[in-house]
Design a protein around this motif. Structure first.
Motif, short mmCIF file in Angstrom:
data_model
loop_
_atom_site.label_atom_id
_atom_site.label_comp_id
_atom_site.label_asym_id
_atom_site.label_seq_id
_atom_site.Cartn_x
_atom_site.Cartn_y
_atom_site.Cartn_z
N CYS A 1 -6.60 0.31 -6.98
CA CYS A 1 -5.64 1.04 -6.13
C CYS A 1 -5.15 2.24 -6.93
CB CYS A 1 -4.46 0.15 -5.75
SG CYS A 1 -3.16 1.03 -4.86
N ARG A 2 -5.56 3.43 -6.49
CA ARG A 2 -5.15 4.58 -7.31
C ARG A 2 -3.70 4.95 -7.08
NH1 ARG A 2 -9.85 8.34 -5.37
NH2 ARG A 2 -10.72 6.29 -5.10
N CYS A 3 -3.07 4.37 -6.04
CA CYS A 3 -1.63 4.56 -5.88
C CYS A 3 -0.86 3.55 -6.74
CB CYS A 3 -1.20 4.38 -4.43
SG CYS A 3 -1.95 5.54 -3.30
N PHE B 1 0.85 -1.21 0.00
CA PHE B 1 0.00 0.00 0.00
C PHE B 1 0.88 1.25 0.00
CE2 PHE B 1 1.19 0.23 4.35
CZ PHE B 1 1.09 -1.07 4.85
N GLN B 2 0.26 2.34 -0.39
CA GLN B 2 0.94 3.64 -0.25
C GLN B 2 0.07 4.51 0.64
OE1 GLN B 2 2.60 5.29 -3.89
NE2 GLN B 2 2.95 3.22 -4.65
N CYS B 3 -1.03 5.07 0.10
CA CYS B 3 -1.89 5.90 0.97
C CYS B 3 -2.72 5.02 1.90
CB CYS B 3 -2.79 6.80 0.14
SG CYS B 3 -4.20 5.94 -0.61
N GLY B 4 -3.00 3.80 1.50
CA GLY B 4 -3.74 2.88 2.35
C GLY B 4 -5.25 2.94 2.22
N TYR B 5 -5.75 3.83 1.38
CA TYR B 5 -7.21 3.99 1.32
C TYR B 5 -7.91 2.74 0.80
CZ TYR B 5 -11.56 6.55 1.31
OH TYR B 5 -12.83 6.96 1.60
N CYS B 6 -7.27 2.07 -0.12
CA CYS B 6 -7.91 0.87 -0.71
C CYS B 6 -7.61 -0.39 0.08
CB CYS B 6 -7.41 0.67 -2.14
SG CYS B 6 -5.68 0.11 -2.22
N THR B 7 -6.69 -0.29 1.05
CA THR B 7 -6.08 -1.50 1.62
C THR B 7 -7.06 -2.41 2.36
OG1 THR B 7 -4.06 -0.21 1.83
CG2 THR B 7 -4.11 -2.33 2.95
#
Ligand code: FES
Ligand code: FES
Length: 218
Positions: free
Chosen positions: A198-200, A145-151
């Motif tokens: 995942c937009r990241c 993950f990067q921002c974690g919003y989709c995680t």
């Protein structure tokens, strides 16, 4: 009047304009009034709160909800389980994925009232006390993950996806439909996880994490 004294109906530019104005007034004023009255009646009927018993992460919650409340909003707004995320709110991103009786669903696309008594598992319910679920550990180890919003949606979806593949459910890219359990190739994992965006673009790491949790070589 004609020469016999009869009144004659004459279509003139003026009568056309007058009748057109009446029609327009009816369309603009008449139909919408009927529609609004019907909407108000519908709204009154649907606004009657209903009682719902949600079984979430092993706990029973008795709620009184507007019947239009989605499962996602019930979890986030009424139970403060904010791990499930609202990305698109119409079934396109997978950020709201939870497990319902072990199967993954988009909680933004379903009403809470439809799941009275069913076992709902959210990201908050995957760990056993301090012990993370193997997929949670794998996501951390592989930096999935990067921002974690989709995680949370990715992890819940991966849990459901591994269950589906272990149960022998084929996917669109399964080549051998006679296999009792399709092998989880990268193409299989990508296809089966394609509902989670995942937009990241952390996809390579997400894939590696899922392969590890699935017991495949990473
Ligand atoms: Fe449910 Fe995007 S928030 S699919
Ligand atoms: Fe940012 Fe997936 S980690 S959207």
């Amino acid at each position: 009047m004609d020469e016999k004294g009869h009144r004659r109906f004459q279509i003139t530019r003026r009568t056309v304009l007058e009748s057109g104005t009446v029609t327009a007034a009816y369309l603009l004023g008449g139909f919408p009034r009927i529609g609004l009255a019907a909407d108000a009646a519908d709204e009154e009927a649907t606004l009657t709160p209903i009682s719902v018993e949600l079984h979430v992460n092993g706990q029973v919650h008795s709620l009184t909800l507007d019947p239009r409340t989605t499962l996602l909003d019930a979890l986030r707004e009424h139970l403060a389980l904010t791990g499930s995320k609202k990305g698109c709110d119409h079934g396109q991103c997978g950020a709201c994925t939870v497990l319902l009786d072990g199967r993954r669903i988009n909680s933004c696309l379903t009403l809470a009232a439809m799941h009275d008594g069913q076992a709902i598992t959210t990201i908050e319910g995957l760990a056993e006390g301090e012990a993370l679920h193997p997929l949670q550990r794998a996501f951390i180890e592989h930096d999935g993950f990067q921002c974690g919003y989709c995680t949370s949606g990715q992890i819940c979806s991966a849990v459901g996806m591994l269950g589906e593949s272990q149960a022998g459910a084929p996917s669109y890219v399964t080549e051998n439909l006679t296999e009792a359990q399709p092998s989880l190739t990268d193409a299989e994992i990508r296809e089966r996880m394609s509902g989670n965006i995942c937009r990241c673009a952390a996809y390579p790491n997400i894939l590696a994490a899922i392969r590890q949790a699935a017991g495949a070589p990473t």
